[in-house]
Design a protein around this motif. Structure first.
Motif, PDB file in Angstrom:
ATOM      1  N   ILE A   1      -6.858  25.284   7.600  1.00 19.76           N
ATOM      2  CA  ILE A   1      -5.412  25.295   7.212  1.00 19.76           C
ATOM      3  C   ILE A   1      -4.619  26.451   7.880  1.00 19.76           C
ATOM      4  CG2 ILE A   1      -3.808  26.037   5.226  1.00 19.76           C
ATOM      5  CD1 ILE A   1      -5.953  24.738   3.275  1.00 19.76           C
ATOM      6  N   CYS A   2      -5.382  27.416   8.075  1.00 20.79           N
ATOM      7  CA  CYS A   2      -4.555  28.738   9.063  1.00 20.79           C
ATOM      8  C   CYS A   2      -4.372  27.841  10.231  1.00 20.79           C
ATOM      9  CB  CYS A   2      -5.447  29.717   9.069  1.00 20.79           C
ATOM     10  SG  CYS A   2      -5.322  30.587   7.469  1.00 20.79           S
ATOM     11  N   ALA A   3      -5.231  27.221  10.791  1.00 23.65           N
ATOM     12  CA  ALA A   3      -5.222  26.897  12.081  1.00 23.65           C
ATOM     13  C   ALA A   3      -3.983  25.731  12.349  1.00 23.65           C
ATOM     14  CB  ALA A   3      -6.606  26.168  12.573  1.00 23.65           C
ATOM     15  N   VAL A   4      -4.120  24.777  11.475  1.00 18.69           N
ATOM     16  CA  VAL A   4      -3.124  23.762  11.374  1.00 18.69           C
ATOM     17  C   VAL A   4      -1.679  24.354  11.324  1.00 18.69           C
ATOM     18  CG1 VAL A   4      -2.075  21.676   9.955  1.00 18.69           C
ATOM     19  CG2 VAL A   4      -4.565  21.970  10.485  1.00 18.69           C
ATOM     20  N   PHE A   5      -1.484  25.417  10.461  1.00 20.67           N
ATOM     21  CA  PHE A   5      -0.233  26.205  10.260  1.00 20.67           C
ATOM     22  C   PHE A   5      -0.029  26.720  11.604  1.00 20.67           C
ATOM     23  CE2 PHE A   5       2.489  29.643   8.773  1.00 20.67           C
ATOM     24  CZ  PHE A   5       3.183  28.874   8.040  1.00 20.67           C
ATOM     25  N   VAL A   6      -0.716  27.373  12.264  1.00 18.43           N
ATOM     26  CA  VAL A   6      -0.421  28.120  13.591  1.00 18.43           C
ATOM     27  C   VAL A   6      -0.307  27.092  14.556  1.00 18.43           C
ATOM     28  CG1 VAL A   6      -1.607  29.334  15.537  1.00 18.43           C
ATOM     29  CG2 VAL A   6      -1.882  30.005  12.929  1.00 18.43           C
ATOM     30  N   PHE A   7      -0.995  26.026  14.891  1.00 18.68           N
ATOM     31  CA  PHE A   7      -0.491  24.991  15.784  1.00 18.68           C
ATOM     32  C   PHE A   7       0.713  24.477  15.492  1.00 18.68           C
ATOM     33  CE2 PHE A   7      -5.155  24.709  16.605  1.00 18.68           C
ATOM     34  CZ  PHE A   7      -5.086  25.252  18.166  1.00 18.68           C
TER      35      PHE A   7
ATOM     36  N   LEU B   1      -6.311  28.487  19.035  1.00 22.21           N
ATOM     37  CA  LEU B   1      -7.446  28.433  19.595  1.00 22.21           C
ATOM     38  C   LEU B   1      -8.757  29.318  18.990  1.00 22.21           C
ATOM     39  CD1 LEU B   1      -6.468  27.701  23.080  1.00 22.21           C
ATOM     40  CD2 LEU B   1      -7.635  26.035  21.472  1.00 22.21           C
ATOM     41  N   SER B   2      -8.000  30.733  18.981  1.00 20.88           N
ATOM     42  CA  SER B   2      -9.013  31.745  18.454  1.00 20.88           C
ATOM     43  C   SER B   2      -9.723  31.445  17.164  1.00 20.88           C
ATOM     44  CB  SER B   2      -8.433  32.994  18.551  1.00 20.88           C
ATOM     45  OG  SER B   2      -7.411  33.107  17.698  1.00 20.88           O
TER      46      SER B   2
ATOM     47  N   ARG C   1     -12.176  37.337  21.018  1.00 21.55           N
ATOM     48  CA  ARG C   1     -11.881  38.190  22.238  1.00 21.55           C
ATOM     49  C   ARG C   1     -10.722  37.136  22.975  1.00 21.55           C
ATOM     50  NH1 ARG C   1     -17.276  39.492  25.041  1.00 21.55           N
ATOM     51  NH2 ARG C   1     -17.130  37.072  25.566  1.00 21.55           N
ATOM     52  N   ILE C   2     -10.674  35.950  22.522  1.00 26.01           N
ATOM     53  CA  ILE C   2      -9.600  35.015  23.197  1.00 26.01           C
ATOM     54  C   ILE C   2      -7.964  35.670  22.723  1.00 26.01           C
ATOM     55  CG2 ILE C   2      -8.314  32.890  23.015  1.00 26.01           C
ATOM     56  CD1 ILE C   2     -11.336  31.683  22.683  1.00 26.01           C
ATOM     57  N   LYS C   3      -8.182  36.307  21.525  1.00 27.79           N
ATOM     58  CA  LYS C   3      -6.580  36.959  21.291  1.00 27.79           C
ATOM     59  C   LYS C   3      -6.345  38.019  22.177  1.00 27.79           C
ATOM     60  CE  LYS C   3      -7.288  36.265  16.247  1.00 27.79           C
ATOM     61  NZ  LYS C   3      -7.301  36.929  14.799  1.00 27.79           N
TER      62      LYS C   3
END
Length: 107
Positions: free
Chosen positions: A7-13, A74-75, A82-84
């Motif tokens: 859910i967080c990933a979808v919201f961020v994208f 992506l992170s 570390r991607i952040k």
């Protein structure tokens, strides 16, 4: 990944996509100008000001912010914190660009 991370990933994208659309519209000098110089200007100043540099400034900032949110997404998806670290130079770049371009526009 658990459902909360999805859910967080979808919201961020989704935020990244909205910022990208706003950036594209600003590059085309279309839509409401989301720039403080324009928003705080009086009606008379808005009618006489050259909006093109402000649209460009807004477009570039929104484009870089969109990239930042893609990196955050992506992170989350790759579960690699570390991607952040890639966000730091981009956010510093936004601040420096906003200051420099504001000074240039003001001349």
């Amino acid at each position: 990944m658990n459902p909360t991370e999805w859910i967080c990933a979808v919201f961020v994208f989704l935020i990244a996509a909205i910022l990208a659309v706003l950036s594209i519209r600003s590059f085309g000098n279309r839509g409401f100008l989301l720039n403080n110089a324009y928003i705080y200007a009086s009606k008379e100043e808005r009618e006489t000001m050259d909006k093109k540099p402000y649209y460009r400034q807004t477009a570039i900032v929104f484009l870089i912010l969109s990239i930042v949110f893609v990196i955050i997404g992506l992170s989350i998806v790759l579960q690699n914190a570390r991607i952040k670290l890639l966000e730091i130079p981009l956010l510093l770049g936004i601040v420096i660009y906003a200051i420099v371009s504001s000074v240039r526009i003001g001349k």
